[in-house]
Enzyme design. Structure first.
Site, PDB file in Angstrom:
ATOM      1  N   LYS A   1     -13.199 -14.109 -39.285  1.00 15.07           N
ATOM      2  CA  LYS A   1     -14.087 -13.400 -38.353  1.00 15.07           C
ATOM      3  C   LYS A   1     -14.121 -11.914 -38.678  1.00 15.07           C
ATOM      4  O   LYS A   1     -15.129 -11.263 -38.527  1.00 15.07           O
ATOM      5  CB  LYS A   1     -13.579 -13.569 -36.914  1.00 15.07           C
TER       6      LYS A   1
ATOM      7  N   LYS B   1      -2.142  -8.688 -42.510  1.00 12.82           N
ATOM      8  CA  LYS B   1      -2.901  -7.881 -41.542  1.00 12.82           C
ATOM      9  C   LYS B   1      -2.378  -6.452 -41.478  1.00 12.82           C
ATOM     10  O   LYS B   1      -3.143  -5.509 -41.298  1.00 12.82           O
ATOM     11  CB  LYS B   1      -2.888  -8.537 -40.164  1.00 12.82           C
TER      12      LYS B   1
ATOM     13  N   LYS C   1      -9.705 -16.736 -47.311  1.00 10.44           N
ATOM     14  CA  LYS C   1     -10.145 -17.503 -46.126  1.00 10.44           C
ATOM     15  C   LYS C   1     -11.396 -16.897 -45.490  1.00 10.44           C
ATOM     16  O   LYS C   1     -11.518 -15.673 -45.440  1.00 10.44           O
ATOM     17  CB  LYS C   1      -8.983 -17.484 -45.111  1.00 10.44           C
TER      18      LYS C   1
HETATM   19  N1  AQP Z   1     -11.497 -20.251 -42.514  1.00  5.80           N
HETATM   20  C1  AQP Z   1     -10.887 -21.114 -41.740  1.00  5.80           C
HETATM   21  N2  AQP Z   1     -10.776 -22.404 -42.115  1.00  5.80           N
HETATM   22  C2  AQP Z   1     -10.154 -23.322 -41.326  1.00  5.80           C
HETATM   23  N3  AQP Z   1      -9.619 -23.014 -40.123  1.00  5.80           N
HETATM   24  C3  AQP Z   1      -9.719 -21.735 -39.702  1.00  5.80           C
HETATM   25  N4  AQP Z   1      -9.305 -21.118 -38.589  1.00  5.80           N
HETATM   26  C4  AQP Z   1      -9.647 -19.820 -38.623  1.00  5.80           C
HETATM   27  N5  AQP Z   1     -10.304 -19.562 -39.776  1.00  5.80           N
HETATM   28  C5  AQP Z   1     -10.349 -20.727 -40.476  1.00  5.80           C
HETATM   29  C6  AQP Z   1      -8.574 -21.796 -37.520  1.00  5.80           C
HETATM   30  O1  AQP Z   1      -9.218 -21.467 -36.303  1.00  5.80           O
HETATM   31  C7  AQP Z   1      -8.250 -21.341 -35.277  1.00  5.80           C
HETATM   32  C8  AQP Z   1      -8.419 -20.058 -34.562  1.00  5.80           C
HETATM   33  O2  AQP Z   1      -8.093 -18.982 -35.389  1.00  5.80           O
HETATM   34  P1  AQP Z   1      -7.912 -17.558 -34.735  1.00  5.80           P
HETATM   35  O3  AQP Z   1      -9.192 -16.991 -34.372  1.00  5.80           O
HETATM   36  O4  AQP Z   1      -6.965 -17.630 -33.613  1.00  5.80           O
HETATM   37  O5  AQP Z   1      -7.165 -16.724 -35.831  1.00  5.80           O
HETATM   38  P2  AQP Z   1      -7.338 -16.564 -37.357  1.00  5.80           P
HETATM   39  O6  AQP Z   1      -6.796 -17.776 -38.045  1.00  5.80           O
HETATM   40  O7  AQP Z   1      -6.703 -15.264 -37.685  1.00  5.80           O
HETATM   41  O8  AQP Z   1      -8.901 -16.492 -37.596  1.00  5.80           O
HETATM   42  P3  AQP Z   1      -9.740 -15.350 -38.292  1.00  5.80           P
HETATM   43  O9  AQP Z   1     -11.165 -15.759 -38.302  1.00  5.80           O
HETATM   44  O10 AQP Z   1      -9.136 -14.984 -39.604  1.00  5.80           O
HETATM   45  O11 AQP Z   1      -9.596 -14.172 -37.241  1.00  5.80           O
HETATM   46  P4  AQP Z   1      -9.357 -12.659 -37.510  1.00  5.80           P
HETATM   47  O12 AQP Z   1     -10.289 -12.286 -38.619  1.00  5.80           O
HETATM   48  O13 AQP Z   1      -9.624 -11.978 -36.233  1.00  5.80           O
HETATM   49  O14 AQP Z   1      -7.908 -12.572 -37.914  1.00  5.80           O
HETATM   50  C9  AQP Z   1      -6.885 -21.510 -35.930  1.00  5.80           C
HETATM   51  O15 AQP Z   1      -6.463 -22.834 -35.727  1.00  5.80           O
HETATM   52  C10 AQP Z   1      -7.160 -21.255 -37.374  1.00  5.80           C
HETATM   53  O16 AQP Z   1      -6.264 -21.970 -38.200  1.00  5.80           O
END
Ligand code: AQP
Length: 333
Positions: free
Chosen positions: A199, A114, A196
């Site tokens: 969001k 990040k 991955k």
């Molecule tokens: N692609 C994914 N596949 C499986 N699990 C996922 N999670 C997120 N993306 C996937 C799981 O969802 C939970 C919440 O995640 P988060 O929103 O707290 O943070 P993150 O993992 O950083 O998700 P993003 O979508 O990648 O957010 P941004 O883009 O804002 O950083 C967690 O349990 C995560 O494992």
């Protein structure tokens, strides 16, 4: 009572990755583990570790609350709340920061990724994000933490900090265990299946949101990147696109990879993709309908107030106990 804790950042519309990797699992566990109480929250304090538009953040917090409920979280089984409304999360974060080491935070791959993605102005909050997360979990003495497998390293750190504090002050924190979904623990981008699904990905074609129209869902699946072999076979390294579609299909239908391979052994990719799209549209349609009903009912605020109250009761007790152990404040009779 034993507890299970998890949260999601309100950093954008919820996509199929977050749904299959976490929310769907929460709902299954809430029914399968009646002896546990669930603390599920909206991680808005985590969201501001990267700069955000305040109005957009507010909107996303409310949207995520309604999504949780629409996906089937039951307020009788789950204390659903907004992280920043339970002050103990901030208190716990400072306490744990004093017991975490800079070296171990520097090793966190999510921070490195990040930080690399930002041109400048990487916040201290982004660096200490995993400690805030450790606090979220340890505050409620979580026995299990259902997460996607991108959170494995953060969970390890949480365990290390808990063990360190237990050694220093005597047993005061429960060492939590992660719970990963069997299939769907890491759903990948539809356009770059080695990355991955996230969001924050600015490419809209890379993901499917739970509130997307059926036509969009179908379009995204039908145009997902695959390979030229033409065989529905699970091979993450050599066939990441098809393997990702198999993961989505398997998570939704509860079918193992082998069963999917058998079912589609004579099918071309178009046929398989159509089956994935049908399964996903079928899974998401009732969620969208419930989402609309929940938003219109106006019950979300009441549920969040009640959830925060329940969370505060437990968290405040934990903070008082830890402050005492560490020697903060005055000794009360
Ligand atoms: N692609 C994914 N596949 C499986 N699990 C996922 N999670 C997120 N993306 C996937 C799981 O969802 C939970 C919440 O995640 P988060 O929103 O707290 O943070 P993150 O993992 O950083 O998700 P993003 O979508 O990648 O957010 P941004 O883009 O804002 O950083 C967690 O349990 C995560 O494992």
């Amino acid at each position: 009572m034993k507890t299970i804790v998890s949260g999601i950042q309100p950093t954008g519309s919820i996509n199929v990755g977050t749904y299959l990797g976490s929310i769907r699992n929460f709902v299954a566990l809430q029914d399968a583990m009646p002896e546990h109480h669930f603390y599920i929250f909206i991680a808005d304090m985590h969201a501001i570790t990267v700069q955000r538009d305040r109005l957009e953040l507010r909107k996303t917090i409310k949207e995520l609350a309604a999504i949780y409920l629409a996906c089937g979280l039951n307020p009788e089984r789950v204390s659903l709340f907004i992280q920043s409304e339970v002050i103990a999360h901030a208190q716990m974060a400072h306490l744990l920061e004093c017991h975490a080491y800079i070296g171990e935070l520097e090793r966190m791959t999510q921070f490195k990724e990040k930080a690399r993605a930002q041109e400048s102005g990487v916040s201290v909050g982004l660096f200490t994000y995993p400690v805030l997360m450790a606090g979220d979990i340890l505050l409620y003495d979580a026995e299990y933490v259902p997460v996607g497998d991108d959170q494995k390293q953060h969970l390890e750190l949480t365990r290390d900090i808990a063990i360190r504090m237990n050694n220093r002050y005597g047993e005061c924190l429960r060492v939590p265990k992660p719970l990963f979904p069997k299939i769907g623990a890491r759903i990948m981008s539809l356009t770059e299946p080695t990355k991955k699904m996230s969001k924050s990905d600015t490419n809209v074609k890379s993901k499917i949101h739970l509130l997307d129209d059926d036509a969009i869902i179908r379009k995204r699946i039908m145009s997902a990147v695959t390979d030229s072999e033409g065989v529905v076979r699970f091979d993450k390294d050599n066939k990441p696109g098809i393997s990702n579609l198999m993961a989505i299909y398997g998570a939704v239908t509860n079918l193992e990879y082998e069963a999917i391979e058998n079912a589609f052994k004579d099918a071309d990719y178009q046929t398989f993709k159509k089956a994935v799209a049908d399964a996903l549209v079928g899974e998401i349609a009732p969620i969208k309908a419930r989402y609309k009903a929940i938003v219109e009912s106006g019950q979300v605020d009441e549920i969040l107030d009640e959830g925060a109250e329940q969370a505060r009761r437990l968290a405040q007790k934990k903070i008082a106990k830890l402050y005492h152990k560490v020697g903060l404040g005055r000794k009360r009779k």
